[in-house]
Design a protein around this motif. Structure first.
Motif, PDB file in Angstrom:
ATOM      1  N   CYS A  49      12.651 -22.975 -52.640  1.00  0.00           N
ATOM      2  CA  CYS A  49      13.878 -22.338 -51.871  1.00  0.00           C
ATOM      3  C   CYS A  49      13.567 -20.597 -52.031  1.00  0.00           C
ATOM      4  O   CYS A  49      13.380 -20.336 -53.021  1.00  0.00           O
ATOM      5  CB  CYS A  49      15.366 -22.620 -52.750  1.00  0.00           C
ATOM      6  N   LEU A  50      13.646 -20.248 -50.854  1.00  0.00           N
ATOM      7  CA  LEU A  50      13.376 -18.723 -50.720  1.00  0.00           C
ATOM      8  C   LEU A  50      14.832 -18.148 -50.501  1.00  0.00           C
ATOM      9  O   LEU A  50      15.702 -18.133 -49.746  1.00  0.00           O
ATOM     10  CB  LEU A  50      12.640 -18.564 -49.547  1.00  0.00           C
ATOM     11  N   TRP A 106      20.072  -1.981 -46.976  1.00  0.00           N
ATOM     12  CA  TRP A 106      19.956  -2.858 -47.890  1.00  0.00           C
ATOM     13  C   TRP A 106      18.180  -3.336 -47.596  1.00  0.00           C
ATOM     14  O   TRP A 106      17.473  -3.418 -48.694  1.00  0.00           O
ATOM     15  CB  TRP A 106      20.578  -4.210 -47.530  1.00  0.00           C
ATOM     16  N   GLY A 119      15.270 -15.707 -60.749  1.00  0.00           N
ATOM     17  CA  GLY A 119      16.017 -15.655 -59.446  1.00  0.00           C
ATOM     18  C   GLY A 119      17.289 -14.764 -59.660  1.00  0.00           C
ATOM     19  O   GLY A 119      18.493 -15.360 -59.985  1.00  0.00           O
ATOM     20  N   THR A 120      17.299 -13.586 -59.330  1.00  0.00           N
ATOM     21  CA  THR A 120      18.570 -12.863 -59.261  1.00  0.00           C
ATOM     22  C   THR A 120      19.338 -12.553 -60.688  1.00  0.00           C
ATOM     23  O   THR A 120      20.359 -12.706 -60.722  1.00  0.00           O
ATOM     24  CB  THR A 120      19.566 -13.089 -58.169  1.00  0.00           C
ATOM     25  N   ALA A 162      18.729  -8.420 -54.958  1.00  0.00           N
ATOM     26  CA  ALA A 162      17.470  -9.021 -54.623  1.00  0.00           C
ATOM     27  C   ALA A 162      16.691  -9.216 -55.953  1.00  0.00           C
ATOM     28  O   ALA A 162      16.580  -8.281 -56.709  1.00  0.00           O
ATOM     29  CB  ALA A 162      16.621  -8.306 -53.723  1.00  0.00           C
ATOM     30  N   GLY A 200      13.753 -19.208 -57.591  1.00  0.00           N
ATOM     31  CA  GLY A 200      13.763 -18.066 -58.472  1.00  0.00           C
ATOM     32  C   GLY A 200      12.202 -17.339 -58.650  1.00  0.00           C
ATOM     33  O   GLY A 200      11.430 -18.018 -59.214  1.00  0.00           O
TER      34      GLY A 200
HETATM   35  C1  FMN Z   1      22.156 -11.353 -52.073  1.00  0.00           C
HETATM   36  C2  FMN Z   1      22.207 -12.872 -52.531  1.00  0.00           C
HETATM   37  C3  FMN Z   1      23.442 -13.524 -52.186  1.00  0.00           C
HETATM   38  C4  FMN Z   1      23.403 -14.901 -53.131  1.00  0.00           C
HETATM   39  N1  FMN Z   1      24.589 -15.637 -52.742  1.00  0.00           N
HETATM   40  C5  FMN Z   1      24.265 -16.655 -53.070  1.00  0.00           C
HETATM   41  C6  FMN Z   1      25.843 -17.801 -53.141  1.00  0.00           C
HETATM   42  O1  FMN Z   1      26.593 -17.399 -52.455  1.00  0.00           O
HETATM   43  N2  FMN Z   1      25.590 -19.197 -53.471  1.00  0.00           N
HETATM   44  C7  FMN Z   1      24.435 -19.596 -53.934  1.00  0.00           C
HETATM   45  O2  FMN Z   1      24.505 -20.697 -54.415  1.00  0.00           O
HETATM   46  N3  FMN Z   1      23.330 -18.711 -54.273  1.00  0.00           N
HETATM   47  C8  FMN Z   1      23.333 -17.285 -53.719  1.00  0.00           C
HETATM   48  N4  FMN Z   1      22.371 -16.655 -53.954  1.00  0.00           N
HETATM   49  C9  FMN Z   1      20.959 -17.367 -54.599  1.00  0.00           C
HETATM   50  C10 FMN Z   1      20.078 -17.788 -53.663  1.00  0.00           C
HETATM   51  O3  FMN Z   1      20.658 -18.809 -52.939  1.00  0.00           O
HETATM   52  C11 FMN Z   1      18.959 -18.416 -54.303  1.00  0.00           C
HETATM   53  O4  FMN Z   1      19.102 -19.256 -55.130  1.00  0.00           O
HETATM   54  C12 FMN Z   1      18.103 -17.439 -55.130  1.00  0.00           C
HETATM   55  O5  FMN Z   1      18.003 -16.102 -54.483  1.00  0.00           O
HETATM   56  C13 FMN Z   1      16.740 -17.799 -55.420  1.00  0.00           C
HETATM   57  O6  FMN Z   1      15.894 -16.934 -56.053  1.00  0.00           O
HETATM   58  P1  FMN Z   1      15.233 -15.684 -55.567  1.00  0.00           P
HETATM   59  O7  FMN Z   1      16.049 -14.644 -54.882  1.00  0.00           O
HETATM   60  O8  FMN Z   1      14.414 -15.180 -56.543  1.00  0.00           O
HETATM   61  O9  FMN Z   1      14.239 -16.399 -54.204  1.00  0.00           O
HETATM   62  C14 FMN Z   1      22.271 -15.406 -53.599  1.00  0.00           C
HETATM   63  C15 FMN Z   1      21.240 -14.573 -53.729  1.00  0.00           C
HETATM   64  C16 FMN Z   1      21.102 -13.185 -53.374  1.00  0.00           C
HETATM   65  C17 FMN Z   1      19.898 -12.643 -53.429  1.00  0.00           C
END
Ligand code: FMN
Length: 300
Positions: free
Chosen positions: A206-207, A223, A156-157, A252, A186
């Motif tokens: 969680c997506l 984007w 996840g990122t 992403a 993730g």
């Molecule tokens: C562009 C972006 C911004 C995000 N901002 C936050 C944030 O402000 N707070 C947070 O807890 N998670 C943040 N996340 C994480 C997501 O809430 C989530 O946990 C994560 O993206 C899950 O993994 P996935 O992207 O592989 O689905 C962010 C993710 C992305 C891609």
């Protein structure tokens, strides 16, 4: 098919799907579309430095949906606060009280520990989900009194912690080590990932990245196009994901590999659920309800 897990029971959502917290785009328009499609939409409070704007957004949200939704409080770790702007627990306290007064009853916290917010959430009789990146922090969150833990895997990122594990290791181990409901995050962006996470022991998914390029997402056209065109097997992209540090801007994740067109969030979720049901049927499942609550005593 009806869907039933500890999380659907707790929150009243149709499907065990929770919207990720999003800096910048985690606002009412997007969150309400997610809730109206059967998941739990999340408004991310970091997007509102001033409480007046937050109040207006909550009022807007209540007009846009009558379905369950939640508020995320992303806490900036203290070492990052030294060098850039961010939010402490204290800065959210009035926001939390306002949301409770306005009838919100599900709150997610993330990125850093949030015991003061958690105590207030529980005092008010609301649900508290905490998102973290390691098992150690998940166990600490349980001990602090959360109702559910979201574990975000390395997929996840990029890594949020140098000792972060993959979603597969996290969720299968969490099933053994935690007592509370688990939300898998993730790298999940399609029916197989969703079903796989439930099979690993998650009570919901969680997506995040997979819903950025949907119609109602507030991401820019650029984007969204970038997401549609990204080769997730490109070396440079790989390094950006897996060598990311928390101080970098999130991009992403590889969950976007499943995204081929911009769809309304309802269609995206319907497709995911229909395909999941199709897979289950192809395996011989004939039930009218998919429940992870049955045979609980037999669960390891
Ligand atoms: C562009 C972006 C911004 C995000 N901002 C936050 C944030 O402000 N707070 C947070 O807890 N998670 C943040 N996340 C994480 C997501 O809430 C989530 O946990 C994560 O993206 C899950 O993994 P996935 O992207 O592989 O689905 C962010 C993710 C992305 C891609």
């Amino acid at each position: 098919m009806k869907w039933e897990t500890k999380i659907t029971k707790m929150t009243g959502v149709k499907y065990p799907l929770i919207m990720g917290a999003f800096a910048v785009i985690g606002r009412a328009e997007f969150a309400s579309a997610f809730s109206n499609a059967g998941g739990l939409g999340i408004i991310t409070a970091i997007n509102y430095p001033k409480i007046e704007a937050f109040r207006t957004e909550l009022e807007h949200m209540l007009l846009l949906t009558d379905r369950p939704f939640g508020i995320n409080f992303t806490i900036t770790p203290p070492y990052l606060l030294k060098n850039r702007s961010g939010r402490t627990q204290e800065s959210y306290y009035d926001f939390l009280n306002l949301a409770i007064d306005m009838g919100v009853n599900i709150f997610t916290t993330s990125a850093y520990k949030a015991p003061k917010l958690g105590t207030r959430i529980k005092e008010a009789g609301c649900y508290w989900f905490h998102k973290c990146a390691t098992m150690k922090h998940a166990i600490a969150a349980e001990n602090a009194g959360v109702d559910a833990v979201t574990l975000v895997g390395l997929e996840g990122t990029g890594f949020k912690n140098p000792v972060q594990n993959t979603t597969l290791v996290n969720i299968t181990m969490a099933r053994r080590l935690l007592n509370h409901p688990i939300i898998a995050a993730g790298g999940i962006g399609d029916a197989r990932g969703f079903l796989g996470a439930l099979a690993m022991g998650a009570d919901a998914v969680c997506l995040g990245s997979s819903i950025i390029a949907t119609t109602e997402s507030l991401a820019s056209k650029n984007w969204k196009d970038q997401i549609l065109n990204q080769d997730i097997f490109d070396d440079k992209y790989y390094r950006k994901i897996f060598h990311l540090e928390l101080k970098d801007s999130p991009i992403a994740s590889m969950a976007i590999g499943h995204i081929k067109e911009i769809l309304p969030i309802r269609v995206f979720i319907d497709n995911m659920i229909n395909e999941t049901e199709h897979i289950l049927k192809s395996w011989g499942f004939r039930g009218a309800m998919f429940s992870t609550l049955q045979n609980l005593k037999k669960q390891i």
